[in-house]
Design a protein around this motif. Structure first.
Motif, mmCIF file in Angstrom:
data_model
loop_
_atom_site.group_PDB
_atom_site.id
_atom_site.type_symbol
_atom_site.label_atom_id
_atom_site.label_comp_id
_atom_site.label_asym_id
_atom_site.label_seq_id
_atom_site.Cartn_x
_atom_site.Cartn_y
_atom_site.Cartn_z
ATOM 1 N N ASN A 204 16.271 -39.253 -27.594
ATOM 2 C CA ASN A 204 17.071 -39.194 -26.364
ATOM 3 C C ASN A 204 16.318 -39.715 -25.143
ATOM 4 N N ARG A 205 15.465 -40.702 -25.373
ATOM 5 C CA ARG A 205 14.669 -41.263 -24.285
ATOM 6 C C ARG A 205 14.474 -42.761 -24.502
ATOM 7 N N TYR A 206 14.524 -43.514 -23.400
ATOM 8 C CA TYR A 206 14.199 -44.933 -23.430
ATOM 9 C C TYR A 206 12.742 -45.112 -23.026
ATOM 10 N N VAL A 207 12.053 -46.035 -23.686
ATOM 11 C CA VAL A 207 10.668 -46.375 -23.360
ATOM 12 C C VAL A 207 10.583 -47.880 -23.144
ATOM 13 N N ALA A 208 10.079 -48.290 -21.983
ATOM 14 C CA ALA A 208 9.901 -49.705 -21.656
ATOM 15 C C ALA A 208 8.413 -50.006 -21.542
ATOM 16 N N VAL A 209 7.989 -51.156 -22.071
ATOM 17 C CA VAL A 209 6.579 -51.536 -22.021
ATOM 18 C C VAL A 209 6.422 -52.937 -21.453
ATOM 19 N N GLY A 210 5.266 -53.197 -20.915
ATOM 20 C CA GLY A 210 4.880 -54.476 -20.332
ATOM 21 C C GLY A 210 3.612 -54.223 -19.558
ATOM 22 N N ASN A 211 3.711 -54.232 -18.233
ATOM 23 C CA ASN A 211 2.583 -53.837 -17.396
ATOM 24 C C ASN A 211 2.542 -52.311 -17.327
ATOM 25 N N GLY A 212 2.183 -51.689 -18.432
ATOM 26 C CA GLY A 212 2.189 -50.245 -18.534
ATOM 27 C C GLY A 212 3.383 -49.747 -19.324
ATOM 28 N N ILE A 213 3.653 -48.440 -19.256
ATOM 29 C CA ILE A 213 4.761 -47.811 -19.968
ATOM 30 C C ILE A 213 5.580 -46.994 -18.985
ATOM 31 N N SER A 214 6.905 -47.130 -19.042
ATOM 32 C CA SER A 214 7.824 -46.342 -18.233
ATOM 33 C C SER A 214 8.848 -45.704 -19.149
ATOM 34 N N THR A 215 9.400 -44.570 -18.732
ATOM 35 C CA THR A 215 10.398 -43.874 -19.542
ATOM 36 C C THR A 215 11.630 -43.559 -18.715
ATOM 37 N N SER A 216 12.740 -43.326 -19.409
ATOM 38 C CA SER A 216 14.002 -43.006 -18.753
ATOM 39 C C SER A 216 14.855 -42.174 -19.698
ATOM 40 N N VAL A 217 15.542 -41.169 -19.179
ATOM 41 C CA VAL A 217 16.433 -40.369 -20.013
ATOM 42 C C VAL A 217 17.861 -40.901 -19.988
ATOM 43 N N ASP A 218 18.190 -41.718 -18.984
ATOM 44 C CA ASP A 218 19.544 -42.260 -18.893
ATOM 45 C C ASP A 218 19.608 -43.771 -19.041
ATOM 46 N N GLY A 219 18.443 -44.423 -19.188
ATOM 47 C CA GLY A 219 18.412 -45.873 -19.343
ATOM 48 C C GLY A 219 18.526 -46.627 -18.044
ATOM 49 N N THR A 220 18.585 -45.902 -16.914
ATOM 50 C CA THR A 220 18.765 -46.533 -15.610
ATOM 51 C C THR A 220 17.636 -46.188 -14.637
ATOM 52 N N THR A 221 17.292 -44.906 -14.538
ATOM 53 C CA THR A 221 16.234 -44.454 -13.649
ATOM 54 C C THR A 221 14.936 -44.331 -14.436
#
Length: 277
Positions: free
Chosen positions: A152-169
């Motif tokens: 139930n979480r989105y994880v984005a990678v590139g210059n570091g790692i970011s997460t989002s529970v709604d895919g927007t914030t």
């Protein structure tokens, strides 16, 4: 962080029970277990990204677009000014449509069947790629290379790692060491992010997308290029060959492909790697 287009992610699909990897030399490799690979018929050498949907594979390169029903025999459908991509591009299938990024500001190309394409404009950014994750399709800026969804979480990678529970914030993770990540995947209850730090290959794993643990890389160089989950295991494209792992922690390297594979695209337990000899 980047633009999200609400679409349902495509389902995975097998092709004759094998995984396929395509090099930019046109060589195609196949495997049943991710360990032993054998050579198959060639594919167009310029293909650099592949997606599966609407009953076919669509591959794009700088100068042409190709389609295939089986991943082995390819037909060129667009070229030159009529091609579906303009400049280097990536392609994904989601919500009943193929979407390909281009080198033009805000411009993406869209097709429901991979044969007939139209243009859509989203903002003014030049998107470095397009990827489906969870219920969304993302157009990526240069600072983001990949997105995965799990727990139930989105994880984005590139210059570091970011997460989002709604895919927007999105919330950047400040605890991650200074690194550049090339890809992330989720499967078997585990996120796996790969990249480089200090000139060395870097593999991190996490069960929740928030707390990450460094793992031993199967190669010592920084050549960790892409990772995907095929349905029962992870596949990792490296500068020393293809590696595979069931849990994302322990990796086994196979050198049957040499350093052909640069990146991978999952198409229902089918894998396409586009790289160079």
């Amino acid at each position: 962080l980047f633009r999200s287009v609400g679409m349902k992610a495509a389902t995975l699909r097998t092709v004759n029970g094998e995984l396929l990897a395509i090099a930019t030399t046109g060589t195609t490799f196949a495997t049943a277990d991710g360990s032993t690979w054998s050579q198959r018929n060639g594919a167009p050498a310029e293909i650099n990204s592949v997606a599966y949907g609407a009953g076919r594979f669509v591959g794009i390169g700088v100068n042409a677009t190709y389609v295939s029903d089986d991943g082995i025999i390819w037909n060129q459908i667009l070229t030159g000014g009529d091609r579906s991509n303009q400049g280097s591009a990536r392609i994904a299938y989601s919500g009943g449509s193929f979407v390909a990024s281009t080198s033009q500001p805000g411009l993406v190309r869209v097709s429901t069947d991979g044969l007939v394409w139209s243009s859509e404009v989203f903002g003014t950014s030049v998107y470095s790629g397009v990827v489906a994750a969870g219920s969304r399709l993302y157009l990526l800026p240069s600072s983001v290379r990949d997105v995965a969804f799990g727990q139930n979480r989105y994880v984005a990678v590139g210059n570091g790692i970011s997460t989002s529970v709604d895919g927007t914030t999105w919330v950047p993770l400040g605890s991650i060491p200074t690194s550049f990540f090339t890809a992330v995947a989720y499967g078997n209850g585990m996120f796996v992010a790969v990249g480089a730090t200090g000139g060395q290959g870097l593999i991190l794993t996490s069960m929740d997308g928030l707390t990450w643990t460094q793992r031993t890389s199967p190669v010592s160089s920084n050549g960790l290029r892409d990772v995907i989950f095929t349905g029962d295991r992870f596949l990792l494209a490296t500068s020393g060959g293809m590696a595979f792992s069931v849990d994302g922690i322990t990796w086994r390297l196979t050198t049957d492909l040499g350093n052909h594979v640069l990146n991978l695209t999952s198409a229902n337990v089918s894998v396409f790697g586009m790289g160079q000899a």
